[in-house]
Design an enzyme around this catalytic site. Structure first.
Site, PDB file in Angstrom:
ATOM      1  N   HIS A  66       0.816  -1.218   0.000  1.00  0.00           N
ATOM      2  CA  HIS A  66       0.000   0.000   0.000  1.00  0.00           C
ATOM      3  C   HIS A  66       0.851   1.270   0.000  1.00  0.00           C
ATOM      4  O   HIS A  66       0.306   2.375  -0.048  1.00  0.00           O
ATOM      5  CB  HIS A  66      -1.005  -0.006   1.167  1.00  0.00           C
ATOM      6  CG  HIS A  66      -0.422   0.214   2.518  1.00  0.00           C
ATOM      7  ND1 HIS A  66      -0.176  -0.808   3.403  1.00  0.00           N
ATOM      8  CD2 HIS A  66      -0.065   1.343   3.161  1.00  0.00           C
ATOM      9  CE1 HIS A  66       0.305  -0.311   4.529  1.00  0.00           C
ATOM     10  NE2 HIS A  66       0.386   0.994   4.397  1.00  0.00           N
ATOM     11  N   ASP A 110       0.064  -7.734   1.537  1.00  0.00           N
ATOM     12  CA  ASP A 110       0.521  -6.343   1.557  1.00  0.00           C
ATOM     13  C   ASP A 110       2.050  -6.305   1.605  1.00  0.00           C
ATOM     14  O   ASP A 110       2.655  -6.028   2.640  1.00  0.00           O
ATOM     15  CB  ASP A 110      -0.095  -5.641   2.772  1.00  0.00           C
ATOM     16  CG  ASP A 110       0.123  -4.143   2.778  1.00  0.00           C
ATOM     17  OD1 ASP A 110       0.530  -3.603   1.730  1.00  0.00           O
ATOM     18  OD2 ASP A 110      -0.121  -3.517   3.829  1.00  0.00           O
ATOM     19  N   SER A 203       4.161   2.330   8.191  1.00  0.00           N
ATOM     20  CA  SER A 203       3.877   1.325   7.161  1.00  0.00           C
ATOM     21  C   SER A 203       5.137   0.892   6.432  1.00  0.00           C
ATOM     22  O   SER A 203       5.957   1.723   6.033  1.00  0.00           O
ATOM     23  CB  SER A 203       2.898   1.897   6.131  1.00  0.00           C
ATOM     24  OG  SER A 203       1.587   1.894   6.607  1.00  0.00           O
TER      25      SER A 203
END
EC number: 3.4.21.39
Length: 247
Positions: A66, A110, A203
């Site tokens: 992402h 992911d 992230s």
């Protein structure tokens, strides 16, 4: 918007929000994590964003899917990402390899590899991080560390220095409120009774267990309460090895 999409937005650092620290953690000793990469991202909508990542080969960085964008610049050798040092290396990304089964809505698979246009120079401030072996299924109960340039709290002022926090691997039942959580390909990390967690801007950063990268920071509840979900690296070693071998 479903819970997973909302959580993902809160881990990804947008242009309207300053970066900060991991929640409940401490500042890293400068350059003690030489594999850490700060990702400066131009999104498909031409917004500025940022993620963490980590160097696994001189020309490859591992991060979350992402974190993909129109273009990405990788900063290596940084501790305070606003204070330029001789250790800095800024490298452009040549190609983004998003896992072919990445599901943006459910936040599954992911994981993304970034091939750099130039190979990084290995120095005291820049190095590589070893990955979990194929199908090395790390069990719940282990104490690990998450590292990244995320925020200290939902409303805390920002800090630009690299942070780390101790987080314990949880039983999969602790992540049952994340309805698409998959134990075989994801890790449930962080004691629900302790306010120690990754958050916005973390992230793509690694989960380190005994010096080995076992996970990649993916998403967390909007209120930042643990546990967080990390992508389980061992599940993806065949795909990682294939990309590295062919490129």
């Amino acid at each position: 918007m479903n819970l997973h999409a909302l959580c993902l937005l809160l881990l990804l650092l947008g242009s309207s929000t300053k970066a900060g620290e991991i929640i409940g953690g401490t500042e890293c000793i400068p350059h003690s994590r030489p594999y850490m990469a700060y990702l400066e991202i131009v999104t498909s909508d031409n917004y500025l964003s940022a993620c963490s990542g980590f160097l696994i080969r001189r020309n490859f960085v591992l991060t979350a899917a992402h974190c993909a964008g129109r273009s990405i610049t990788v900063l290596l050798g940084a501790h305070n990402k606003t204070y330029k040092e001789d250790t800095w290396q800024k490298l452009e990304v040549e190609k983004q390899f998003i896992h072919p089964n990445y599901d943006k809505r459910l936040v599954l698979h992911d994981i993304m590899l970034l091939k750099l246009k130039e190979k990084a120079k290995l120095t005291l401030g820049v190095g590589t991080l070893p990955l979990s072996a194929n199908f090395n299924f790390i069990p719940p109960g282990r104490m690990c560390r998450a590292v990244g340039w995320g925020r200290t709290n939902v409303n805390e002022p920002a800090s630009d220095t690299l942070q780390e926090v101790k987080m314990r691997l949880q039983e999969p039942q602790s992540c049952k409120h994340f309805t698409s959580f998959q134990h075989k390909s994801q890790l449930c990390v962080g004691n629900p009774k302790k306010m120690q967690n990754v958050y916005k801007g973390d992230s793509g950063g690694p989960l380190l267990c005994a010096g080995i990268a076992q996970g990649i920071a993916s998403y967390v509840h909007p209120n930042a309460k643990p546990p967080a979900v990390f992508t389980r690296i061992s599940h993806y070693r065949p795909w990682i090895n294939k990309i590295l071998r062919e490129n």
